[in-house]
Design a protein around this motif. Structure first.
Motif, PDB file in Angstrom:
ATOM      1  N   LEU A   1       1.302  -0.946   0.168  1.00  0.00           N
ATOM      2  CA  LEU A   1      -0.412   0.319   0.189  1.00  0.00           C
ATOM      3  C   LEU A   1       1.111   1.509   0.034  1.00  0.00           C
ATOM      4  O   LEU A   1       0.582   2.422  -0.627  1.00  0.00           O
ATOM      5  CB  LEU A   1      -0.791   0.090   1.631  1.00  0.00           C
ATOM      6  CG  LEU A   1      -1.880  -1.084   1.117  1.00  0.00           C
ATOM      7  CD1 LEU A   1      -2.782  -1.083   2.647  1.00  0.00           C
ATOM      8  CD2 LEU A   1      -2.732  -0.962   0.636  1.00  0.00           C
ATOM      9  N   ILE A   2       1.667   1.228   0.737  1.00  0.00           N
ATOM     10  CA  ILE A   2       2.733   2.550   0.900  1.00  0.00           C
ATOM     11  C   ILE A   2       4.578   1.570   0.563  1.00  0.00           C
ATOM     12  O   ILE A   2       4.916   0.806   1.539  1.00  0.00           O
ATOM     13  CB  ILE A   2       2.556   3.334   2.610  1.00  0.00           C
ATOM     14  CG1 ILE A   2       1.344   4.079   2.384  1.00  0.00           C
ATOM     15  CG2 ILE A   2       3.969   4.035   2.475  1.00  0.00           C
ATOM     16  CD1 ILE A   2       0.853   4.273   3.855  1.00  0.00           C
ATOM     17  N   SER A   3       5.187   1.876   0.270  1.00  0.00           N
ATOM     18  CA  SER A   3       6.518   1.352  -0.263  1.00  0.00           C
ATOM     19  C   SER A   3       7.159   2.617  -0.174  1.00  0.00           C
ATOM     20  O   SER A   3       7.163   3.699  -0.783  1.00  0.00           O
ATOM     21  CB  SER A   3       5.644   0.480  -1.655  1.00  0.00           C
ATOM     22  OG  SER A   3       5.451  -0.304  -1.374  1.00  0.00           O
ATOM     23  N   PHE A   4       8.309   2.388   0.331  1.00  0.00           N
ATOM     24  CA  PHE A   4      10.042   3.205  -0.047  1.00  0.00           C
ATOM     25  C   PHE A   4      10.992   2.215  -0.511  1.00  0.00           C
ATOM     26  O   PHE A   4      11.276   0.697   0.934  1.00  0.00           O
ATOM     27  CB  PHE A   4      10.189   3.897   1.336  1.00  0.00           C
ATOM     28  CG  PHE A   4       9.172   4.236   2.288  1.00  0.00           C
ATOM     29  CD1 PHE A   4       9.345   5.894   1.753  1.00  0.00           C
ATOM     30  CD2 PHE A   4       8.249   4.160   2.748  1.00  0.00           C
ATOM     31  CE1 PHE A   4       7.644   6.779   2.125  1.00  0.00           C
ATOM     32  CE2 PHE A   4       7.147   4.952   3.076  1.00  0.00           C
ATOM     33  CZ  PHE A   4       7.136   6.132   3.239  1.00  0.00           C
ATOM     34  N   ALA A   5      11.258   2.105  -1.525  1.00  0.00           N
ATOM     35  CA  ALA A   5      12.557   1.498  -1.854  1.00  0.00           C
ATOM     36  C   ALA A   5      13.330   2.134  -3.373  1.00  0.00           C
ATOM     37  O   ALA A   5      13.117   2.946  -3.354  1.00  0.00           O
ATOM     38  CB  ALA A   5      11.545  -0.169  -2.002  1.00  0.00           C
ATOM     39  N   GLY A   6      14.591   1.216  -3.382  1.00  0.00           N
ATOM     40  CA  GLY A   6      15.213   1.076  -4.408  1.00  0.00           C
ATOM     41  C   GLY A   6      13.752   1.416  -5.476  1.00  0.00           C
ATOM     42  O   GLY A   6      13.996   2.373  -7.064  1.00  0.00           O
ATOM     43  N   LEU A   7      12.876   0.343  -6.274  1.00  0.00           N
ATOM     44  CA  LEU A   7      12.187   0.236  -6.699  1.00  0.00           C
ATOM     45  C   LEU A   7      10.236   0.293  -6.126  1.00  0.00           C
ATOM     46  O   LEU A   7      10.696  -1.094  -5.473  1.00  0.00           O
ATOM     47  CB  LEU A   7      12.198  -1.080  -7.629  1.00  0.00           C
ATOM     48  CG  LEU A   7      11.067  -1.547  -8.787  1.00  0.00           C
ATOM     49  CD1 LEU A   7      11.233  -0.284  -9.765  1.00  0.00           C
ATOM     50  CD2 LEU A   7      11.330  -2.300  -9.760  1.00  0.00           C
ATOM     51  N   ALA A   8      10.588   0.766  -5.766  1.00  0.00           N
ATOM     52  CA  ALA A   8       8.631   1.339  -5.168  1.00  0.00           C
ATOM     53  C   ALA A   8       7.701   0.798  -6.317  1.00  0.00           C
ATOM     54  O   ALA A   8       7.193   1.582  -6.934  1.00  0.00           O
ATOM     55  CB  ALA A   8       8.867   2.139  -4.119  1.00  0.00           C
ATOM     56  N   LEU A   9       7.044  -0.081  -5.761  1.00  0.00           N
ATOM     57  CA  LEU A   9       5.275   0.005  -6.358  1.00  0.00           C
ATOM     58  C   LEU A   9       4.623  -0.053  -5.234  1.00  0.00           C
ATOM     59  O   LEU A   9       4.253  -0.626  -4.343  1.00  0.00           O
ATOM     60  CB  LEU A   9       5.289  -1.123  -6.930  1.00  0.00           C
ATOM     61  CG  LEU A   9       6.249  -2.631  -7.967  1.00  0.00           C
ATOM     62  CD1 LEU A   9       6.012  -3.905  -8.574  1.00  0.00           C
ATOM     63  CD2 LEU A   9       6.292  -1.104  -9.351  1.00  0.00           C
ATOM     64  N   GLY A  10       3.717   0.670  -5.107  1.00  0.00           N
ATOM     65  CA  GLY A  10       2.671   1.054  -4.041  1.00  0.00           C
ATOM     66  C   GLY A  10       1.405   1.663  -4.845  1.00  0.00           C
ATOM     67  O   GLY A  10       1.590   2.778  -5.319  1.00  0.00           O
ATOM     68  N   LEU A  11       0.641   1.195  -4.156  1.00  0.00           N
ATOM     69  CA  LEU A  11      -0.772   1.500  -3.943  1.00  0.00           C
ATOM     70  C   LEU A  11      -1.395   2.680  -3.790  1.00  0.00           C
ATOM     71  O   LEU A  11      -1.734   3.753  -5.167  1.00  0.00           O
ATOM     72  CB  LEU A  11      -1.539   0.262  -3.683  1.00  0.00           C
ATOM     73  CG  LEU A  11      -3.495   0.633  -4.161  1.00  0.00           C
ATOM     74  CD1 LEU A  11      -4.054  -0.404  -5.466  1.00  0.00           C
ATOM     75  CD2 LEU A  11      -4.806  -0.525  -3.149  1.00  0.00           C
ATOM     76  N   LEU A  12      -1.197   3.176  -2.587  1.00  0.00           N
ATOM     77  CA  LEU A  12      -0.892   4.779  -2.329  1.00  0.00           C
ATOM     78  C   LEU A  12      -0.249   5.633  -2.622  1.00  0.00           C
ATOM     79  O   LEU A  12       0.002   6.795  -3.258  1.00  0.00           O
ATOM     80  CB  LEU A  12      -1.530   4.825  -0.783  1.00  0.00           C
ATOM     81  CG  LEU A  12      -2.668   3.950  -0.527  1.00  0.00           C
ATOM     82  CD1 LEU A  12      -3.064   3.320   1.264  1.00  0.00           C
ATOM     83  CD2 LEU A  12      -4.292   4.077  -1.376  1.00  0.00           C
ATOM     84  N   LEU A  13       1.357   5.375  -2.058  1.00  0.00           N
ATOM     85  CA  LEU A  13       2.441   5.852  -2.491  1.00  0.00           C
ATOM     86  C   LEU A  13       3.581   4.857  -2.367  1.00  0.00           C
ATOM     87  O   LEU A  13       3.667   3.726  -1.677  1.00  0.00           O
ATOM     88  CB  LEU A  13       2.739   6.148  -0.276  1.00  0.00           C
ATOM     89  CG  LEU A  13       3.751   7.080  -0.400  1.00  0.00           C
ATOM     90  CD1 LEU A  13       4.090   8.299  -1.223  1.00  0.00           C
ATOM     91  CD2 LEU A  13       4.095   7.742   0.740  1.00  0.00           C
TER      92      LEU A  13
END
Length: 181
Positions: free
Chosen positions: A67-79
């Protein structure tokens, strides 16, 4: 003691929530998976997941999907926030989303060095239906003067947005206009 067990650690809390451990930590050499409300591991799956690969609600890691992603490669539904970010609201070097903010930003509404949008693009290079920037390409363009966004009047931007997108959510439109106050 063998080398593999030397670089392996696992902790699983006895406390569970619907059969899922409250905390599960599982990492080492190899594809170790941690599954818990709070999951930390090479591969982590949980409400709060931290790992090289993290899946779940709030995710931190190298590659995340949540849902909320912080990463080198981030896939987030919201953020999504990261080097490459894909999500509804995405912030990163390469940002793709409904609202995209970054060095290269593409989406419905894009803000950044190179902004490409179907609706509103604001940046150094801006391409969109409404384009505002040093170099602006679109149906309606506003070119900034001397790299100074304050050379464009907020009221001019507000009128253009209201003309082209009269049903745009007012707090969001006001936020866009605030860049030029």
């Amino acid at each position: 003691m063998d080398l593999k067990s030397l670089f392996h650690y696992e902790y699983k809390s006895k406390r569970t929530c619907y059969g899922i451990p409250l905390v599960h930590i599982h990492f080492g050499r190899g594809p170790y998976v941690a599954k818990g409300i709070i999951a930390i591991g090479n591969i982590a799956v949980g409400v709060l997941s931290i790992g090289i690969i993290a899946l779940g609600g709030l995710c931190l890691g190298a590659l995340t999907l949540g849902l909320i992603s912080f990463a080198g490669l981030a896939l987030g539904l919201l953020l999504a926030v990261g080097g490459v970010a894909v999500g509804s609201l995405s912030i990163g070097g390469l940002a793709l989303g409904i609202v995209a903010i970054g060095g290269f930003a593409a989406g419905l509404f894009s803000f950044g060095g190179f902004a490409v949008a179907s609706h509103i693009a604001i940046g150094g290079y801006a391409s969109g239906h409404i384009a505002i920037g040093d170099t602006a390409k679109g149906a309606y363009t506003l070119a900034i003067q001397d790299n100074d966004f304050s050379s464009i009047k907020a009221e001019q931007v507000r009128e253009l947005i209201n003309q082209e997108y009269p049903n745009l959510w007012k707090p969001f439109a006001d936020r866009i206009v605030s860049f030029f106050d």
